[in-house]
Design a protein around this motif. Structure first.
Motif, PDB file in Angstrom:
ATOM      1  N   SER A 105      41.916  54.929  34.785  1.00  0.00           N
ATOM      2  CA  SER A 105      42.499  53.643  35.174  1.00  0.00           C
ATOM      3  C   SER A 105      41.425  52.700  35.718  1.00  0.00           C
ATOM      4  O   SER A 105      40.403  53.132  36.248  1.00  0.00           O
ATOM      5  CB  SER A 105      43.582  53.833  36.232  1.00  0.00           C
ATOM      6  OG  SER A 105      44.674  54.574  35.729  1.00  0.00           O
ATOM      7  N   VAL A 106      41.697  51.408  35.603  1.00  0.00           N
ATOM      8  CA  VAL A 106      40.857  50.371  36.195  1.00  0.00           C
ATOM      9  C   VAL A 106      41.657  49.727  37.323  1.00  0.00           C
ATOM     10  O   VAL A 106      42.722  49.149  37.087  1.00  0.00           O
ATOM     11  CB  VAL A 106      40.441  49.308  35.160  1.00  0.00           C
ATOM     12  CG1 VAL A 106      39.628  48.197  35.832  1.00  0.00           C
ATOM     13  CG2 VAL A 106      39.641  49.947  34.039  1.00  0.00           C
ATOM     14  N   VAL A 107      41.154  49.851  38.554  1.00  0.00           N
ATOM     15  CA  VAL A 107      41.860  49.371  39.729  1.00  0.00           C
ATOM     16  C   VAL A 107      41.035  48.277  40.390  1.00  0.00           C
ATOM     17  O   VAL A 107      39.821  48.413  40.553  1.00  0.00           O
ATOM     18  CB  VAL A 107      42.121  50.507  40.736  1.00  0.00           C
ATOM     19  CG1 VAL A 107      42.921  50.001  41.930  1.00  0.00           C
ATOM     20  CG2 VAL A 107      42.859  51.661  40.067  1.00  0.00           C
ATOM     21  N   ASP A 173      41.183  40.219  32.882  1.00  0.00           N
ATOM     22  CA  ASP A 173      41.834  40.813  31.704  1.00  0.00           C
ATOM     23  C   ASP A 173      41.474  42.286  31.512  1.00  0.00           C
ATOM     24  O   ASP A 173      41.236  42.740  30.386  1.00  0.00           O
ATOM     25  CB  ASP A 173      41.458  40.034  30.438  1.00  0.00           C
ATOM     26  CG  ASP A 173      41.859  38.573  30.515  1.00  0.00           C
ATOM     27  OD1 ASP A 173      42.975  38.302  30.979  1.00  0.00           O
ATOM     28  OD2 ASP A 173      41.038  37.714  30.147  1.00  0.00           O
ATOM     29  N   LYS A 174      41.453  43.053  32.608  1.00  0.00           N
ATOM     30  CA  LYS A 174      40.980  44.428  32.498  1.00  0.00           C
ATOM     31  C   LYS A 174      41.766  45.420  33.347  1.00  0.00           C
ATOM     32  O   LYS A 174      41.860  46.602  33.023  1.00  0.00           O
ATOM     33  CB  LYS A 174      39.502  44.472  32.900  1.00  0.00           C
ATOM     34  CG  LYS A 174      38.793  45.779  32.628  1.00  0.00           C
ATOM     35  CD  LYS A 174      37.319  45.661  32.981  1.00  0.00           C
ATOM     36  CE  LYS A 174      36.580  46.959  32.665  1.00  0.00           C
ATOM     37  NZ  LYS A 174      35.139  46.859  33.030  1.00  0.00           N
ATOM     38  N   HIS A 191      45.771  34.727  41.082  1.00  0.00           N
ATOM     39  CA  HIS A 191      44.481  35.225  40.577  1.00  0.00           C
ATOM     40  C   HIS A 191      44.615  36.668  40.074  1.00  0.00           C
ATOM     41  O   HIS A 191      43.912  37.072  39.141  1.00  0.00           O
ATOM     42  CB  HIS A 191      43.425  35.166  41.683  1.00  0.00           C
ATOM     43  CG  HIS A 191      43.123  33.784  42.174  1.00  0.00           C
ATOM     44  ND1 HIS A 191      42.642  32.787  41.345  1.00  0.00           N
ATOM     45  CD2 HIS A 191      43.234  33.236  43.407  1.00  0.00           C
ATOM     46  CE1 HIS A 191      42.465  31.681  42.041  1.00  0.00           C
ATOM     47  NE2 HIS A 191      42.815  31.923  43.289  1.00  0.00           N
ATOM     48  N   ALA A 192      45.508  37.440  40.695  1.00  0.00           N
ATOM     49  CA  ALA A 192      45.692  38.829  40.275  1.00  0.00           C
ATOM     50  C   ALA A 192      46.210  38.914  38.843  1.00  0.00           C
ATOM     51  O   ALA A 192      45.861  39.843  38.102  1.00  0.00           O
ATOM     52  CB  ALA A 192      46.654  39.542  41.226  1.00  0.00           C
ATOM     53  N   ILE A 193      47.029  37.946  38.450  1.00  0.00           N
ATOM     54  CA  ILE A 193      47.556  37.942  37.083  1.00  0.00           C
ATOM     55  C   ILE A 193      46.407  37.862  36.081  1.00  0.00           C
ATOM     56  O   ILE A 193      46.422  38.527  35.034  1.00  0.00           O
ATOM     57  CB  ILE A 193      48.537  36.769  36.890  1.00  0.00           C
ATOM     58  CG1 ILE A 193      49.758  36.959  37.792  1.00  0.00           C
ATOM     59  CG2 ILE A 193      48.964  36.654  35.431  1.00  0.00           C
ATOM     60  CD1 ILE A 193      50.749  35.816  37.735  1.00  0.00           C
ATOM     61  N   SER A 194      45.387  37.062  36.400  1.00  0.00           N
ATOM     62  CA  SER A 194      44.236  36.934  35.495  1.00  0.00           C
ATOM     63  C   SER A 194      43.436  38.230  35.423  1.00  0.00           C
ATOM     64  O   SER A 194      42.788  38.515  34.422  1.00  0.00           O
ATOM     65  CB  SER A 194      43.324  35.800  35.963  1.00  0.00           C
ATOM     66  OG  SER A 194      44.022  34.569  35.988  1.00  0.00           O
ATOM     67  N   ALA A 195      43.478  39.020  36.507  1.00  0.00           N
ATOM     68  CA  ALA A 195      42.723  40.269  36.526  1.00  0.00           C
ATOM     69  C   ALA A 195      43.381  41.352  35.681  1.00  0.00           C
ATOM     70  O   ALA A 195      42.702  42.242  35.160  1.00  0.00           O
ATOM     71  CB  ALA A 195      42.555  40.759  37.963  1.00  0.00           C
ATOM     72  N   GLY A 197      45.125  43.406  32.634  1.00  0.00           N
ATOM     73  CA  GLY A 197      44.933  43.483  31.196  1.00  0.00           C
ATOM     74  C   GLY A 197      46.129  42.914  30.450  1.00  0.00           C
ATOM     75  O   GLY A 197      47.138  42.530  31.055  1.00  0.00           O
ATOM     76  N   PRO A 198      46.081  42.863  29.118  1.00  0.00           N
ATOM     77  CA  PRO A 198      47.170  42.258  28.335  1.00  0.00           C
ATOM     78  C   PRO A 198      48.505  42.974  28.484  1.00  0.00           C
ATOM     79  O   PRO A 198      49.556  42.362  28.275  1.00  0.00           O
ATOM     80  CB  PRO A 198      46.653  42.352  26.888  1.00  0.00           C
ATOM     81  CG  PRO A 198      45.583  43.392  26.922  1.00  0.00           C
ATOM     82  CD  PRO A 198      44.972  43.319  28.274  1.00  0.00           C
ATOM     83  N   ASP A 199      48.484  44.252  28.856  1.00  0.00           N
ATOM     84  CA  ASP A 199      49.729  45.004  29.006  1.00  0.00           C
ATOM     85  C   ASP A 199      50.333  44.892  30.398  1.00  0.00           C
ATOM     86  O   ASP A 199      51.340  45.557  30.692  1.00  0.00           O
ATOM     87  CB  ASP A 199      49.500  46.481  28.682  1.00  0.00           C
ATOM     88  CG  ASP A 199      49.115  46.692  27.228  1.00  0.00           C
ATOM     89  OD1 ASP A 199      49.545  45.873  26.383  1.00  0.00           O
ATOM     90  OD2 ASP A 199      48.386  47.657  26.931  1.00  0.00           O
ATOM     91  N   GLY A 200      49.741  44.085  31.282  1.00  0.00           N
ATOM     92  CA  GLY A 200      50.255  43.968  32.638  1.00  0.00           C
ATOM     93  C   GLY A 200      49.893  45.195  33.461  1.00  0.00           C
ATOM     94  O   GLY A 200      48.922  45.892  33.186  1.00  0.00           O
ATOM     95  N   GLY A 201      50.700  45.471  34.485  1.00  0.00           N
ATOM     96  CA  GLY A 201      50.429  46.629  35.333  1.00  0.00           C
ATOM     97  C   GLY A 201      51.173  46.534  36.644  1.00  0.00           C
ATOM     98  O   GLY A 201      52.122  45.775  36.795  1.00  0.00           O
ATOM     99  N   ARG A 202      50.711  47.318  37.600  1.00  0.00           N
ATOM    100  CA  ARG A 202      51.362  47.411  38.900  1.00  0.00           C
ATOM    101  C   ARG A 202      50.494  46.764  39.977  1.00  0.00           C
ATOM    102  O   ARG A 202      49.269  46.825  39.936  1.00  0.00           O
ATOM    103  CB  ARG A 202      51.606  48.873  39.265  1.00  0.00           C
ATOM    104  CG  ARG A 202      52.563  49.583  38.338  1.00  0.00           C
ATOM    105  CD  ARG A 202      54.012  49.290  38.711  1.00  0.00           C
ATOM    106  NE  ARG A 202      54.388  49.985  39.951  1.00  0.00           N
ATOM    107  CZ  ARG A 202      55.512  49.727  40.629  1.00  0.00           C
ATOM    108  NH1 ARG A 202      56.333  48.779  40.220  1.00  0.00           N
ATOM    109  NH2 ARG A 202      55.789  50.412  41.718  1.00  0.00           N
ATOM    110  N   ILE A 203      51.164  46.163  40.977  1.00  0.00           N
ATOM    111  CA  ILE A 203      50.471  45.522  42.087  1.00  0.00           C
ATOM    112  C   ILE A 203      51.063  46.032  43.388  1.00  0.00           C
ATOM    113  O   ILE A 203      52.257  46.377  43.457  1.00  0.00           O
ATOM    114  CB  ILE A 203      50.584  43.975  42.001  1.00  0.00           C
ATOM    115  CG1 ILE A 203      49.640  43.319  43.034  1.00  0.00           C
ATOM    116  CG2 ILE A 203      52.017  43.517  42.216  1.00  0.00           C
ATOM    117  CD1 ILE A 203      49.543  41.807  42.883  1.00  0.00           C
TER     118      ILE A 203
END
Length: 315
Positions: A105-107, A173-174, A191-195, A197-203
């Motif tokens: 994972s990329v966190v 985007d990663k 800004h977190a949305i820009s960070a 990746g294209p599939d989204g994720g958890r915050i």
């Protein structure tokens, strides 16, 4: 010896965690010919080199001991030098599970603080993952980066001196997951949305005050996040103790022998003095630490489609 690569014996230059007789933990870097001095006695580093992790060592005068432990994120959380308020094991475990962090994972994290959570994230993502941590305070960022390097984590953890609320994240985007520990997390959510990746994720956003949670939840909802949930983890530790209870004789029990359930008891002139083991919560412990707010960002393509449909409906 590093947090990610453990060896059988202790070598010069290794960072170990020492557990002293009073139960406190402290990090110690092993150096040849060096000494570790406590009030009750002295320990020589040369006597530690070549020993296995977990061994119990006596001081030169045999008046005190310490146990030499291998470093782990859990022990580091309890032993690290505090530069800021930190997250502890109960909150860290919930963060790693709810953010669905796995090897590879990329966190993205902000802020770094004392690096307690960062070490746990590095182990969770493994050698194939990445942790990008941001800290607006320059000195704290530099000290944390030096720690990560000395712990052998500089190929997993990438540290940035950056104010993400103003400048955004260094990663674009990663990310698979984003963690925010900020006074104003709502300023960093866009800004977190820009960070991601294209599939989204958890915050996840960690905040000590409920007013911060309310504003963060409103911002998450406005930016299109779903499954917004807030948790408060209260740690309650139980302890065992022995208690002696006197039970008077009933009827002709005075002349009877020990019953099978009273063999541990002591017979007195007018009753039994039995020993019991009881359990109950400790009177002192960690109370409120903060609120953890979690949410899911859908795939960015879906967000664009939903935004375009909203614009059409408004026309």
């Amino acid at each position: 010896m590093t947090f990610m690569a453990r060896e059988d014996v202790i070598k010069e230059g290794d960072m170990v965690i020492v557990r002293k007789d009073n139960g406190t933990l402290e990090p110690l870097v092993i150096k040849q010919h060096a000494q570790y001095q406590l009030t009750a006695g002295l320990f020589r580093h040369d006597d530690i080199i070549g020993k296995p992790f977990g061994f119990k060592m006596y001081s030169h005068n045999k008046k005190c001991t310490m146990i030499i432990l291998a470093p782990t994120p859990e022990l580091w959380t309890l032993a690290l030098p505090h530069r800021t308020q930190i997250l502890y094991a109960s909150d860290i475990s919930l963060v790693c599970v709810m953010l669905e962090i796995a090897p590879g994972s990329v966190v993205v994290e902000s802020g770094t603080g004392s690096g307690s959570l960062t070490h746990a994230l590095a182990r969770a993502v493994g050698d194939s993952g990445q942790v990008h941590t941001h800290e607006f305070h320059k000195e704290r960022s530099e000290v944390a980066a030096a720690e990560f390097k000395s712990h052998g984590l500089d190929q997993i953890i990438f540290s940035y001196h950056r104010n993400v609320c103003l400048d955004g994240f260094a990663v674009q985007d990663k990310a698979d997951a984003v963690f925010l520990d900020l006074p104003c997390p709502w300023d960093a959510i866009k800004h977190a949305i820009s960070a991601f990746g294209p599939d989204g994720g958890r915050i996840c956003s960690f905040s000590p005050c409920i007013e911060q949670v309310q504003k963060a939840c409103s911002a998450l909802s406005e930016e299109g996040f779903e499954e917004i949930q807030t948790f408060e983890g209260i740690e309650r530790q139980y302890q065992l103790s022995r208690k002696r209870i006197w039970e008077p004789f009933v009827g002709n029990q005075r002349h009877k022998k020990f019953r099978s359930d009273q063999r541990s008891g002591e017979k007195t002139s007018n009753g039994w003095l039995n020993a019991y083991v009881k359990g109950g919560p400790k009177k002192d412990g960690v109370g409120h630490t903060g609120y953890l707010t979690f949410a899911t960002l859908p795939a960015k393509e879906f967000l664009k489609q939903r935004e375009s449909e909203t614009n059409v409906d408004m026309k």
